[in-house]
Design an enzyme around this catalytic site. Sequence first.
Site, PDB file in Angstrom:
ATOM      1  N   SER A 257       0.835  -1.196   0.000  1.00 20.31           N
ATOM      2  CA  SER A 257       0.000   0.000   0.000  1.00 20.31           C
ATOM      3  C   SER A 257       0.871   1.247   0.000  1.00 20.31           C
ATOM      4  CB  SER A 257      -0.925   0.006   1.214  1.00 20.31           C
ATOM      5  OG  SER A 257      -0.146  -0.002   2.376  1.00 20.31           O
TER       6      SER A 257
ATOM      7  N   GLY B 174      -3.181  -0.492  -3.956  1.00 21.48           N
ATOM      8  CA  GLY B 174      -2.032   0.035  -3.234  1.00 21.48           C
ATOM      9  C   GLY B 174      -1.511   1.359  -3.760  1.00 21.48           C
TER      10      GLY B 174
ATOM     11  N   PRO C  64      -7.683  -0.409  -7.032  1.00 18.03           N
ATOM     12  CA  PRO C  64      -7.365   0.743  -6.185  1.00 18.03           C
ATOM     13  C   PRO C  64      -8.479   1.023  -5.179  1.00 18.03           C
ATOM     14  CG  PRO C  64      -8.088   1.477  -8.355  1.00 18.03           C
ATOM     15  CD  PRO C  64      -8.058  -0.024  -8.400  1.00 18.03           C
ATOM     16  N   GLY C  65      -8.102   1.356  -3.972  1.00 14.30           N
ATOM     17  CA  GLY C  65      -9.083   1.714  -2.953  1.00 14.30           C
ATOM     18  C   GLY C  65      -8.872   3.142  -2.512  1.00 14.30           C
ATOM     19  N   ARG C  66      -7.787   3.347  -1.702  1.00 13.56           N
ATOM     20  CA  ARG C  66      -7.552   4.683  -1.120  1.00 13.56           C
ATOM     21  C   ARG C  66      -7.356   5.755  -2.181  1.00 13.56           C
ATOM     22  NH1 ARG C  66      -3.328   3.672   2.808  1.00 13.56           N
ATOM     23  NH2 ARG C  66      -3.821   1.524   2.291  1.00 13.56           N
TER      24      ARG C  66
ATOM     25  N   ARG D  72      -5.988   4.863  11.920  1.00 15.89           N
ATOM     26  CA  ARG D  72      -4.739   4.650  11.181  1.00 15.89           C
ATOM     27  C   ARG D  72      -3.484   5.152  11.910  1.00 15.89           C
ATOM     28  NH1 ARG D  72      -3.557   6.525   6.819  1.00 15.89           N
ATOM     29  NH2 ARG D  72      -2.460   4.753   5.931  1.00 15.89           N
TER      30      ARG D  72
ATOM     31  N   TYR E  10      -1.042   2.133  12.243  1.00 11.21           N
ATOM     32  CA  TYR E  10       0.099   2.137  11.315  1.00 11.21           C
ATOM     33  C   TYR E  10       1.064   3.296  11.556  1.00 11.21           C
ATOM     34  CZ  TYR E  10      -3.602  -0.309   8.693  1.00 11.21           C
ATOM     35  OH  TYR E  10      -4.621  -1.138   8.311  1.00 11.21           O
TER      36      TYR E  10
ATOM     37  N   CYS F 158      -9.586   7.209  26.056  1.00 12.07           N
ATOM     38  CA  CYS F 158      -8.760   6.900  27.229  1.00 12.07           C
ATOM     39  C   CYS F 158      -7.534   6.091  26.822  1.00 12.07           C
ATOM     40  CB  CYS F 158      -9.584   6.138  28.256  1.00 12.07           C
ATOM     41  SG  CYS F 158     -10.960   7.112  28.822  1.00 12.07           S
ATOM     42  N   GLU F 159      -6.735   6.649  25.975  1.00 11.66           N
ATOM     43  CA  GLU F 159      -5.500   6.023  25.484  1.00 11.66           C
ATOM     44  C   GLU F 159      -4.520   7.145  25.222  1.00 11.66           C
ATOM     45  OE1 GLU F 159      -4.709   2.837  24.721  1.00 11.66           O
ATOM     46  OE2 GLU F 159      -6.698   1.992  25.034  1.00 11.66           O
TER      47      GLU F 159
HETATM   48  C1  LIG Z   1      -6.327  -7.536  -2.103  1.00 10.00           C
HETATM   49  C2  LIG Z   1      -6.392  -6.058  -1.970  1.00 10.00           C
HETATM   50  N1  LIG Z   1      -6.742  -5.321  -3.044  1.00 10.00           N
HETATM   51  C3  LIG Z   1      -6.840  -3.983  -2.968  1.00 10.00           C
HETATM   52  C4  LIG Z   1      -6.572  -3.309  -1.794  1.00 10.00           C
HETATM   53  C5  LIG Z   1      -6.706  -1.819  -1.773  1.00 10.00           C
HETATM   54  O1  LIG Z   1      -5.528  -1.190  -1.415  1.00 10.00           O
HETATM   55  P1  LIG Z   1      -5.445   0.408  -1.494  1.00 10.00           P
HETATM   56  O2  LIG Z   1      -6.613   0.945  -0.797  1.00 10.00           O
HETATM   57  O3  LIG Z   1      -4.153   0.728  -0.832  1.00 10.00           O
HETATM   58  O4  LIG Z   1      -5.445   0.743  -2.960  1.00 10.00           O
HETATM   59  C6  LIG Z   1      -6.166  -4.029  -0.668  1.00 10.00           C
HETATM   60  C7  LIG Z   1      -5.876  -3.331   0.595  1.00 10.00           C
HETATM   61  O5  LIG Z   1      -5.511  -3.854   1.596  1.00 10.00           O
HETATM   62  C8  LIG Z   1      -6.087  -5.447  -0.748  1.00 10.00           C
HETATM   63  O6  LIG Z   1      -5.738  -6.185   0.304  1.00 10.00           O
END
Ligand SMILES: Cc1ncc(COP(=O)(O)O)c(C=O)c1O
Length: 471
Positions: free
Chosen positions: A240, A278, A321-323, A367, A371, A398-399
């Site tokens: 990632s 990632g 892609p996610g993030r 996060r 992380y 409380c941390e």
């Molecule tokens: C298999 C898989 N695909 C896609 C993603 C999405 O990653 P990102 O949000 O960093 O693009 C992840 C995130 O953990 C993942 O495990």
Amino acid sequence: MPASNLAPDWLTFPADPNALREPLWPEGVARNGDGEVAVHGIAVSELAAEYGTPLYVVDEDDLRSRARAFRDAFDEAFADLAGGVDVYYAGKAFLTVDVARWVTEEGLRLDTCSGGELAVARRAGVPAANLSLHGNNKSVAEIEAALTMGLGRIVVDSLDELERVGRTAERLGTTGSIMLRLTPGVHASTHEFIATAHEDQKFGLSMVDDDGASPAQRAVAFALEHPRLELLGVHAHIGSQIFEASGFAVAARKLLAFTAAVKAEHGVELAEMDLGGGYGIAYTEADTPRPAGELAAAMAAVVRETVAELGIACPRISIEPGRAISGPAGFTLYETGVQKTVAVEAGESTLPRRYISVDGGMSDNARPVLYEADYTAVVANRVTESDAIVSRVVGKHCESGDIVVRDVYLPEDVAAGDLLAVPATGAYCWALSSNYNYLARPAVVAVRGGASRLMVRRETEDDLLARDMGA
Ligand SMILES: Cc1ncc(COP(=O)(O)O)c(C=O)c1O
């Protein structure tokens, strides 16, 4: 006021602490004539008054345009490669029924990793053929649900699971379309990647020989022989916050070489290859993400060259892609509360560090704790002429590790009741949110076309007690 020695090396003293630095903010965010941060013209004070704080704010246009940018960039880069390309939005980053609809409308497919995420996708009306299901330990119920709805693909993570999917498909009298998740030994993050022989982690099928064949090879043989399994191809997710194409390139070469070996051994050309997600985003000024087009072009070049070298047909490529789609489209709005300044020993001297508490924390953004992720923040309800001092934004849990922004220069005159905005919280914040300390999860609001609307309402005290059978 000079830069503080307590600031990490990457944090520069801001010429203007009111500035909304590129590329941290959604396209629709700017300071308005009163100096307030506004989203498509709606001031944050209006949003806070209507929906309360903490508040997740999503610029819908921005999220949609990032989805389109990925789709267009990869379509264009892979246009001359016979297989074509699919972009799956990784729903784990941030998934609501609205988000599932938006990405579908923008021409993306949707990757899920649990029965719950599948349920959201189905509620949004995403066609089953456009869905994939991930996970290293899918339950039989999840596999059954996927097979029954005729899911586009199940990404199988292990030999055990392969047998389980096969058995379940037999029992249901259906066929399961599967990808095999392999571990090509590449771990990438930011500007670097490492390639190792073994993968000491829970995901995927190893490509390393184990007594005559690798688990990946055994899985291919099993899947090809199974009458209820349709093997589409292979998959790898290498990490990632990746800014360079080099890690993806190594993974692509390894998967294509594997695909060629499958052809040589079994006479079967695998139709698909997924290179995972990632793609990195800017959380702070230290992050320098590349446009999707640059990565897409570099990846397409490697695929083009490698399939020619290996003499295999180019599989259909997919990415997840996610993030990079939802992260920069969102920010979190907090109200500030108490402050204190501590003296921190720094060599011979002591230096001041100011703590500013906000009305959320690790329950709305896990996060930093999980992380050690860095974020930044600005005072959002006004501009100020006051000097910037090194500050730490902390939550109300409380941390002592409950940190929202570890290091940021914020104006000296921040006072209780100011609004702080933390950018790039559109991914893995709401998705990872919790009720720790019985805090109610914040609302999520979408802004589009000069109007805001609730996507997810704030939790209430009744919600917090709803499952407590003693209540
Ligand atoms: C298999 C898989 N695909 C896609 C993603 C999405 O990653 P990102 O949000 O960093 O693009 C992840 C995130 O953990 C993942 O495990």
